[in-house]
Design an enzyme around this catalytic site. Structure first.
Site, PDB file in Angstrom:
ATOM      1  CE  LYS A  31      -1.023  -5.330   7.353  1.00 25.06           C
ATOM      2  NZ  LYS A  31      -1.879  -6.400   7.766  1.00 25.06           N
ATOM      3  CG  HIS A  46      -5.601  -5.439   8.994  1.00 28.01           C
ATOM      4  ND1 HIS A  46      -5.053  -4.592   8.039  1.00 28.01           N
ATOM      5  CD2 HIS A  46      -5.640  -6.662   8.412  1.00 28.01           C
ATOM      6  CE1 HIS A  46      -4.800  -5.269   6.938  1.00 28.01           C
ATOM      7  NE2 HIS A  46      -5.127  -6.530   7.125  1.00 28.01           N
ATOM      8  CE  LYS A  79      -2.401  -3.348   2.345  1.00 27.08           C
ATOM      9  NZ  LYS A  79      -1.822  -4.594   2.863  1.00 27.08           N
TER      10      LYS A  79
END
Length: 477
Positions: A397, A395, A222
């Site tokens: 990281k 979610h 991303k």
């Protein structure tokens, strides 16, 4: 009678062909010298799931690490534009405890160490998209945008509208989306953008006649780069879930904005993916403007994928954990570690490092979540503090090492991210950024429950067996 004999003969021929094909496939799997656990998993699938096993292997089993999406010559040519912006290591003076990591990543991937960069954290979708849209509106020359998931929902349409408007103003706009990750968005959605001046490129486009390992190896990055001066990277895609959450709570994620010299690393990653997909070489000075110092962060942008000899992000994380002296804080939505990574985490904890692992209580992926649970006893036995995030789906990281290293980006703590996906992580060397990341972790701890070894041992035999079965196939998940 003759028709019955003919049918029996056809069945026998089919059985012989299947056995020969299955045995041949097993020979191929074994001869590829993969991880023994992964090899055993594939052999079991081929043995226990007749016919279905062959189909699964056809789509997901091919080892592409020896293949090339881009030649070494072209990779070096593109990467040289970024490396040309680097400063001498001695001038930047990274923290002494992380100098070995800096050298490792530089030699593995040619990942330069950039100084003069500022980092801003976003721990929720509202803040991230507000900042992203604000920066997109400021674009004067070019916008490079790359997402694993780009959906045709409220956020997706708003992002599209901004990109279309900027293209109409004369700004160069290039978009890469993953063809599998974005399958819920209709092709018409992207074609309309292309028709309005945006250069759109799917990554490893999947069509029935080409269906092979392209389904398995996906671009999970991303990245956004604006005028070569501002960049975004992290775990959030383009979708409403990052704003409105899921049925069981908020969608908690992490993303960062980078301003300054390290944006060149994001630009290089995008342009390499653009060339590998589009075969268009873009490396002019227009995409690498001279940048002034924006902060005191030292950053390496590390990419990894299934086409090289080494798992670069995996090795970097191993090095970081192995040399940790004070603390290792880990947030990950999926925890399916390699044997080496699991051992590094256990050893760090057992030598007295404060190791904390935070996972979601509930997940969006059932099988991977079950497999993740099978590893918790291993880390609990090593006195790792395990937390379950209870406020929704975690979610994020994010990893914090000691007092001056933060790692964040697109890579999960699982085999798929380390071996199959194209990923990018930022390795950030800075005390202030490290403290900011710790604050995010501590805030999430307030919404989490600490797991005890006694509580975990009380699980039913069925739960333990189910986890053990999924762990058997964890190298394939």
């Amino acid at each position: 009678m003759e028709s019955m004999e003919a049918a029996d003969n056809l069945i026998l021929i089919f059985q012989i062909l299947y056995v020969v094909t299955a045995l041949g496939t097993m020979v191929v799997v074994i001869s590829e010298n993969r991880n023994p656990l992964k090899t055993i998993s594939w052999v079991l699938i081929l043995l226990l799931l007749p016919l279905v096993g062959l189909v699964i292997y056809y789509f997901f089993g091919e080892d592409s690490r020896k293949q090339r999406l881009i030649s070494h010559k072209m990779y070096k040519k593109l990467n040289r534009r970024s490396i040309g912006r680097k400063e001498l290591l001695e001038t930047l003076n990274p923290p002494a405890e992380h100098r070995g990591l800096v050298n490792l990543l530089n030699r593995l991937k040619g990942a330069p160490l950039y100084g003069g960069s500022n980092v801003t954290f976003y721990s929720d979708g509202i803040a991230k998209f507000y900042a992203l849209f604000e920066e997109l509106e400021k674009a004067k020359k070019h916008i490079h945008i790359q997402y694993y998931i780009f959906l045709e929902d409220e956020i997706g349409r708003k992002t599209r509208d901004i990109l279309v408007r900027k293209a109409a103003e004369g700004v160069e706009v290039r978009l890469i989306y993953d063809d599998v990750g974005s399958w819920k968005a209709k092709r018409r959605f992207f074609k309309e953008m292309q028709g309005q001046g945006i250069e759109v490129q799917p990554f490893l486009k999947v069509a029935f006649k080409f269906l092979t390992s392209r389904v398995n190896y996906r671009n999970h990055r991303k990245i956004v780069v604006i005028d070569g001066k501002v960049g975004f990277v992290g775990g959030m895609n383009i979708a409403d879930r990052y704003i409105y959450g899921v049925s069981f709570g908020t969608w908690r994620d992490s993303h960062i904005k980078i301003e300054g010299k390290a944006v060149a690393g994001l630009q290089t990653s995008f342009l390499i993916d653009w060339y590998s997909s589009r075969k268009e070489f873009l490396a002019s000075d227009a995409y690498y403007p001279a940048l002034e110092n924006k902060g005191d962060n030292l950053i390496q942008l590390v990419t990894s994928g299934p086409v090289g000899p080494f798992k670069d992000i995996h090795l970097g994380i191993l090095q970081a954990i192995s040399t940790a002296k004070e603390c290792v804080y880990i947030q990950t939505p999926y925890f399916v570690p390699t044997d080496a990574l699991l051992l590094a985490i256990q050893m760090a904890s057992m030598r007295g490092v404060d190791v904390r692992l935070m996972l979601p209580r509930h997940s969006d992926t059932t099988f991977v979540h079950i497999a993740s649970m099978s590893y918790l006893k291993d880390v609990l036995d090593a006195k790792v503090s395990v937390f379950f995030y209870e406020a929704g789906f975690l979610h994020s990281k994010l990893m914090v090492i000691d007092s001056s290293l933060t790692i964040t980006g697109s890579a999960n703590m699982d085999v798929r991210s380390f071996e199959h996906n194209f990923e990018i992580d930022a390795f950030i060397y800075n005390e202030g950024t490290c403290n900011a990341a710790k604050e995010i972790f501590f805030r999430d701890m307030e919404k989490s429950s600490l797991l005890s070894a006694e509580e975990w041992e009380k699980r039913s035999r069925f739960e333990k067996f189910k986890e053990s079965v999924m762990r058997l196939f964890s190298p394939l998940l």
